[in-house]
Design a protein around this motif. Structure first.
Motif, PDB file in Angstrom:
ATOM      1  N   UNK A   1      -1.018 -16.935  -5.964  1.00  0.00           N
ATOM      2  CA  UNK A   1      -0.684 -16.920  -4.535  1.00  0.00           C
ATOM      3  C   UNK A   1       0.811 -16.726  -4.330  1.00  0.00           C
ATOM      4  N   UNK A   2       1.617 -17.422  -5.120  1.00  0.00           N
ATOM      5  CA  UNK A   2       3.059 -17.272  -5.008  1.00  0.00           C
ATOM      6  C   UNK A   2       3.521 -15.875  -5.379  1.00  0.00           C
ATOM      7  N   UNK A   3       2.933 -15.308  -6.436  1.00  0.00           N
ATOM      8  CA  UNK A   3       3.300 -13.951  -6.849  1.00  0.00           C
ATOM      9  C   UNK A   3       2.919 -12.942  -5.780  1.00  0.00           C
ATOM     10  N   UNK A   4       1.746 -13.143  -5.182  1.00  0.00           N
ATOM     11  CA  UNK A   4       1.294 -12.236  -4.126  1.00  0.00           C
ATOM     12  C   UNK A   4       2.221 -12.304  -2.912  1.00  0.00           C
TER      13      UNK A   4
ATOM     14  N   UNK B   1       8.821  -9.238  -0.249  1.00  0.00           N
ATOM     15  CA  UNK B   1       9.871  -8.336  -0.729  1.00  0.00           C
ATOM     16  C   UNK B   1       9.585  -6.895  -0.311  1.00  0.00           C
ATOM     17  N   UNK B   2       8.312  -6.475  -0.387  1.00  0.00           N
ATOM     18  CA  UNK B   2       7.957  -5.112  -0.005  1.00  0.00           C
ATOM     19  C   UNK B   2       8.175  -4.875   1.484  1.00  0.00           C
TER      20      UNK B   2
ATOM     21  N   UNK C   1       7.863   5.121   1.340  1.00  0.00           N
ATOM     22  CA  UNK C   1       7.720   3.763   0.840  1.00  0.00           C
ATOM     23  C   UNK C   1       6.372   3.654   0.144  1.00  0.00           C
ATOM     24  N   UNK C   2       6.352   2.916  -0.937  1.00  0.00           N
ATOM     25  CA  UNK C   2       5.124   2.787  -1.709  1.00  0.00           C
ATOM     26  C   UNK C   2       4.123   1.903  -0.971  1.00  0.00           C
ATOM     27  N   UNK C   3       2.889   2.395  -0.888  1.00  0.00           N
ATOM     28  CA  UNK C   3       1.800   1.620  -0.284  1.00  0.00           C
ATOM     29  C   UNK C   3       1.124   0.747  -1.328  1.00  0.00           C
ATOM     30  N   UNK C   4       1.072   1.248  -2.546  1.00  0.00           N
ATOM     31  CA  UNK C   4       0.377   0.509  -3.610  1.00  0.00           C
ATOM     32  C   UNK C   4       1.289  -0.517  -4.274  1.00  0.00           C
ATOM     33  N   UNK C   5       2.577  -0.488  -3.961  1.00  0.00           N
ATOM     34  CA  UNK C   5       3.550  -1.351  -4.621  1.00  0.00           C
ATOM     35  C   UNK C   5       3.214  -2.828  -4.618  1.00  0.00           C
ATOM     36  N   UNK C   6       2.880  -3.431  -3.449  1.00  0.00           N
ATOM     37  CA  UNK C   6       2.601  -4.873  -3.443  1.00  0.00           C
ATOM     38  C   UNK C   6       1.477  -5.273  -4.380  1.00  0.00           C
ATOM     39  N   UNK C   7       0.493  -4.400  -4.581  1.00  0.00           N
ATOM     40  CA  UNK C   7      -0.642  -4.741  -5.430  1.00  0.00           C
ATOM     41  C   UNK C   7      -0.344  -4.418  -6.900  1.00  0.00           C
ATOM     42  N   UNK C   8       0.356  -3.327  -7.130  1.00  0.00           N
ATOM     43  CA  UNK C   8       0.723  -2.979  -8.501  1.00  0.00           C
ATOM     44  C   UNK C   8       1.669  -4.033  -9.073  1.00  0.00           C
ATOM     45  N   UNK C   9       2.534  -4.587  -8.235  1.00  0.00           N
ATOM     46  CA  UNK C   9       3.478  -5.598  -8.696  1.00  0.00           C
ATOM     47  C   UNK C   9       2.790  -6.864  -9.180  1.00  0.00           C
ATOM     48  N   UNK C  10       1.588  -7.122  -8.681  1.00  0.00           N
ATOM     49  CA  UNK C  10       0.868  -8.305  -9.138  1.00  0.00           C
ATOM     50  C   UNK C  10       0.576  -8.246 -10.636  1.00  0.00           C
ATOM     51  N   UNK C  11       0.477  -7.043 -11.155  1.00  0.00           N
ATOM     52  CA  UNK C  11       0.247  -6.866 -12.590  1.00  0.00           C
ATOM     53  C   UNK C  11       1.547  -6.559 -13.324  1.00  0.00           C
TER      54      UNK C  11
ATOM     55  N   UNK D   1       2.854   3.750 -18.678  1.00  0.00           N
ATOM     56  CA  UNK D   1       1.568   4.391 -18.447  1.00  0.00           C
ATOM     57  C   UNK D   1       0.939   3.948 -17.137  1.00  0.00           C
ATOM     58  N   UNK D   2       1.020   2.651 -16.835  1.00  0.00           N
ATOM     59  CA  UNK D   2       0.456   2.145 -15.590  1.00  0.00           C
ATOM     60  C   UNK D   2       1.213   2.694 -14.390  1.00  0.00           C
ATOM     61  N   UNK D   3       2.545   2.817 -14.493  1.00  0.00           N
ATOM     62  CA  UNK D   3       3.338   3.362 -13.393  1.00  0.00           C
ATOM     63  C   UNK D   3       2.936   4.806 -13.104  1.00  0.00           C
ATOM     64  N   UNK D   4       2.725   5.586 -14.152  1.00  0.00           N
ATOM     65  CA  UNK D   4       2.334   6.987 -13.953  1.00  0.00           C
ATOM     66  C   UNK D   4       0.953   7.089 -13.295  1.00  0.00           C
ATOM     67  N   UNK D   5       0.029   6.240 -13.729  1.00  0.00           N
ATOM     68  CA  UNK D   5      -1.325   6.278 -13.168  1.00  0.00           C
ATOM     69  C   UNK D   5      -1.307   5.869 -11.694  1.00  0.00           C
ATOM     70  N   UNK D   6      -0.587   4.802 -11.386  1.00  0.00           N
ATOM     71  CA  UNK D   6      -0.558   4.296 -10.005  1.00  0.00           C
ATOM     72  C   UNK D   6       0.194   5.228  -9.067  1.00  0.00           C
ATOM     73  N   UNK D   7       1.113   6.039  -9.602  1.00  0.00           N
ATOM     74  CA  UNK D   7       1.892   6.953  -8.762  1.00  0.00           C
ATOM     75  C   UNK D   7       1.165   8.253  -8.486  1.00  0.00           C
ATOM     76  N   UNK D   8       0.067   8.505  -9.185  1.00  0.00           N
ATOM     77  CA  UNK D   8      -0.583   9.807  -9.115  1.00  0.00           C
ATOM     78  C   UNK D   8      -1.269  10.081  -7.784  1.00  0.00           C
TER      79      UNK D   8
END
Length: 839
Positions: free
Chosen positions: A424-427, A433-434, A448-458, A500-507
């Motif tokens: 919860x705190x990480x989320x 921050x986003x 601005x990244x839309x997937x950023x808040x969720x990708x950051x959780x990992x 690798x995860x950054x490239x996949x999430x940015x695609x």
């Protein structure tokens, strides 16, 4: 470090958090200097006067106006209001005086360029900073520079020079004293409305010019470092080599170097963009997370170590004693990181918190943040417009506000409940921050990244809590043993997974939200965030919150109406010949909202500026344009169409107009295939001539029929735009052969009020026979400042002068804006200005 408290509405908050209002006044003074600068003596004199006035009031006012806050009948005497306003005035004028340093640096840069002129100078200076490798060259800086001219006139340069070393066999180490011959050049902007002011940014950083030389012509006079800064840079280079040897993989090495020592020079553009699109750009910068991890770990370890010393435990000094090594290592790490704004901000806040701990004092995080912002701006007011500084401050402010309204409980049972609270705190951290960095990202990067808040959780646990501590420990141990090599290798493996995860999430296309916003809109977005998080849950909607809500809704509505009307298009057709350097690009805005781009500029080198990203896209975004009716390709040369590639997939493009001859060239074929894959219609204006209408504006393409020209330039599309307010002829890079053909074939049909000169004003174009038929009252020339081809040709300029034709050039005044009004075409220069993108 104190408890994070909610935003207070207490009228006495000025005295409870004095750093905040004073820093805001200081920041306002810097902004004032940016837009309405006073002279430096006036600003300094006013600041001194207010300070002298403030001192006696500070000491004597309480004696004349005693008050006791516990006895409201004493009230607030009239003098108190003056007492409260004076500090604001002092800091306002101090900020203005310091902010003027940016303007003064511009004057110093102009004086240097005037002294250097076109002379070849003998230059001596010391290499500063880590080398930045580019394709076939290396960039760094020169400081402590002395130059000597042809007449043995010697001059010491205040500030630094951007130094480029070409064909370097060996790169001098930081601090090395070098000598070479070269010409000092000024920084040049691409002068476009809403453009990036690169020149002012460099001047504000104390970089007053640029110079280059070949590796074989560089002489190293003294390889020893000149000072502690160079020693730190050499130490950073050594650490970078250790990372490279331990990790091996190029991309993982580049990311780990960025995370650990702040060296981003090895990051490839594609990888950098992948991190940005997936909302992970903050992981590539030394941030408060790094400093906090280091300071917290050292403090925790030192405090437990000091418990073994009775003299400290008996006096309760273990925590206070542990503060010193924690602060020392935090400061050292900030220096090793290259002095990144986010790292310096974190160090100041950590230093303030630890200092208060030692003194048994308390404060809150707002005051520490205000102290850090004030000190950093006082040291360099240019940081006010530096993206890294703004993102760091806004992210911390967002976390403070967010957790003030939605606090995170640190108590509870371990196990699943503890894990849930951690997630919860990480989320919450990711979302707050986003949200608070999104307005700045939209303003600066226009996305601005839309997937950023969720990708950051990992990615934050993976990169920030595993790879980063492992890498920091490995880097430290590598100074003493080979154990560090193994830890660095492990960190590199984690980073490879993260890449690798950054490239996949940015695609995916939905990964980012695109669109430029103005500074006023930035303020509105932060206003809505403050409306949500800036007031406590209890208390409902007080008067201040209602007034803020009313103002935000009213201002947002007015802003929306304004841009809706603007997007419908101008009343009369307009043409903006953009400054793309040695190339050509023009944007057409038509009544009813039609948008056409004629050529897109560009450069042929792989690592050169992308005009689509840096010039075309900002021009479109800050007019809220997402749909382009047509892209017109005059001919498939890089300086005319390379910038179009960036637009594919980012904007809805209705049609691409390109000749069939253009498809025979590799670059033209690649462009057509790129846009065809996006659903864009590819259209070939008929070789026999063709007429298109967009609203009341007529586009007449003058076909070459069956004529086959001997060069790609002569095969350029030639067309005329005709409106009620006048006409304009576009000829691409057509030269003598084509001009003679069109003059003989179409004659008076070519007559136009405005001519965009062919081939950037080359002597092979804009011939007498062609000018006689076109008979323009105004000629526009798109060319680069001091270009190597020496365009426009002196012969062409004399030809136009003899005809009495008005000439406007992008290399002299920047972008040229034409309005085809009732009185005919009216043209003016529209360079980058301080008010651009304000509203």
């Amino acid at each position: 470090m104190g408890r994070v408290s909610a935003v207070s509405v207490d009228p006495d908050v000025f005295w409870k958090r004095p750093a905040l209002p004073l820093v805001l006044a200081f920041l306002t003074g810097i902004f004032w200097a940016r837009f309405w600068p006073l002279s430096f003596p006036w600003a300094l004199g006013l600041a001194g006067f207010l300070l002298l006035l403030f001192i006696p009031i500070f000491f004597f006012l309480p004696r004349f106006f005693p008050s006791d806050p516990k006895k409201p009948e004493h009230g607030n005497p009239p003098g108190r209001s003056l007492f409260s306003l004076l500090p604001f005035g002092v800091f306002l004028m101090m900020g203005h005086a310091i902010g003027l340093g940016v303007h003064l640096s511009g004057e110093q840069a102009r004086a240097l360029v005037a002294f250097a002129g076109e002379k070849t100078l003998v230059v001596e200076g010391r290499i500063q900073g880590l080398p930045q490798p580019r394709q076939g060259r290396v960039q760094t800086f020169l400081e402590d520079v002395h130059v000597k001219g042809p007449g043995d006139e010697r001059r010491e340069i205040q500030g630094r020079l951007l130094f480029t070393l070409v064909e370097a066999l060996e790169i001098p180490l930081p601090g090395s004293l070098v000598r070479f011959e070269g010409k000092i050049r000024p920084f040049e902007n691409f002068e476009n409305p809403g453009g990036f002011d690169f020149r002012s940014l460099q001047h504000g950083r104390g970089v007053y010019g640029r110079i280059w030389c070949r590796g074989r012509d560089l002489k190293v006079l003294d390889p020893a470092p000149g000072g502690w800064g160079a020693r730190v840079d050499r130490f950073r280079l050594g650490l970078g080599e250790k990372i490279h040897k331990a990790v091996g993989d190029e991309d993982a090495t580049a990311v780990l170097r960025a995370m650990l020592i702040g060296d981003r020079s090895l990051l490839k553009p594609a990888l950098r963009e992948a991190y940005a699109r997936s909302g992970l750009g903050h992981l590539l910068a030394i941030s408060g997370l790094h400093v906090g991890l280091l300071a917290g770990a050292v403090f925790w370890g030192a405090e437990r170590l000091f418990r073994f010393f009775p003299i400290l435990t008996q006096q309760g000094l273990t925590a206070r004693a542990a503060a010193l090594p924690a602060l020392t290592l935090a400061v050292a790490y900030a220096l090793i990181s290259g002095g990144a704004p986010s790292a310096l901000r974190a160090v100041i806040m950590v230093a303030g918190g630890l200092g208060l701990l030692v003194m048994h004092r308390t404060t809150d995080v707002w005051s520490l943040l205000g102290l850090a912002v004030g000190l950093l701006l006082a040291q360099n007011p240019q940081r006010l417009v530096e993206t890294g500084f703004l993102l760091s401050v806004s992210a911390v402010a967002g976390l403070i506000l967010g957790f003030s309204r939605y606090p995170l409980s640190i108590h509870g049972a371990p196990g699943r409940a503890g894990l849930g609270k951690g997630l919860s705190g990480l989320c919450k951290t990711s979302i707050f921050a986003a949200l608070f960095t999104a307005p700045i990202c939209l303003f600066v990067f226009r996305e601005v990244s839309v997937v950023g808040p969720w990708v950051n959780l990992v990615m934050v646990p993976l990169m920030g809590m595993l790879a980063l501590p492992l890498g920091m420990a490995g880097l430290f141990l590598s100074l003493f043993s080979d154990l560090g090599h193994g830890l660095l290798h492990g960190a590199g493996l984690l980073v490879m997974l993260g890449n690798g995860m950054a490239r996949i999430c940015a695609r995916p296309d939905f990964a980012v939200l695109r669109g430029g916003i103005t500074l006023v809109e930035v303020g509105l977005l932060y206003g809505f965030l403050l409306l949500w998080l800036g007031f406590p849950k209890e208390g409902g909607w007080p008067r201040g919150r209602l007034l803020l809500a009313f103002f935000l809704v009213l201002a947002s509505g007015a802003n929306g109406v304004r841009w809706t009307l603007a997007r419908l298009g101008p009343v009369q057709p307009t043409v903006t010949v953009l400054d793309v350097g040695q190339g050509s690009a023009a944007g057409l805005r038509l009544p009813g909202g039609g948008v056409i781009l004629v050529d897109g500029g560009g450069f042929p080198w792989a690592d050169s500026l992308d005009t689509g990203r840096a010039i075309l896209s900002p021009w479109l975004d800050f007019q809220k344009i997402r749909t382009i009716d047509a892209l017109v390709v005059s001919h498939p040369h890089a300086d005319h169409i390379q910038g179009f590639f960036y637009l594919a997939g980012r904007y809805r493009v209705g049609e691409l107009w390109i000749s069939e001859a253009g498809l025979k060239e590799p670059l033209g074929r690649a462009l057509a295939e790129t846009f065809a894959a996006q659903g864009t219609r590819i259209r070939h204006p008929s070789p026999g001539g063709e007429v298109f209408f967009l609203g009341d504006v007529r586009f007449h393409f003058f076909g070459a029929e069956n004529r086959i020209f001997s060069s790609v330039n002569d095969a350029s599309l030639v067309f005329r735009m005709q409106s009620l307010g006048g006409s304009m002829l576009f000829t691409g890079d057509a030269e003598r052969e084509a001009e003679a053909f069109y003059a003989g074939r179409y004659g008076k049909d070519l007559v136009s009020d405005v001519l965009l000169a062919g081939h950037h004003g080359s002597r092979t174009s804009t011939t007498d026979i062609f000018l006689r038929e076109v008979n323009p009252a105004m000629v526009l020339i798109s060319c680069g400042t001091r270009n190597r081809y020496h365009y426009p040709s002196v012969a062409v300029l004399r030809r136009l002068e003899a005809r009495g034709t008005a000439v406007l050039r992008t290399d002299q005044g920047g972008a040229i804006h034409l309005v085809f009004g009732k009185k005919g075409p009216e043209a003016r220069y529209t360079p980058t200005g301080p008010w651009d993108r304000l509203w």
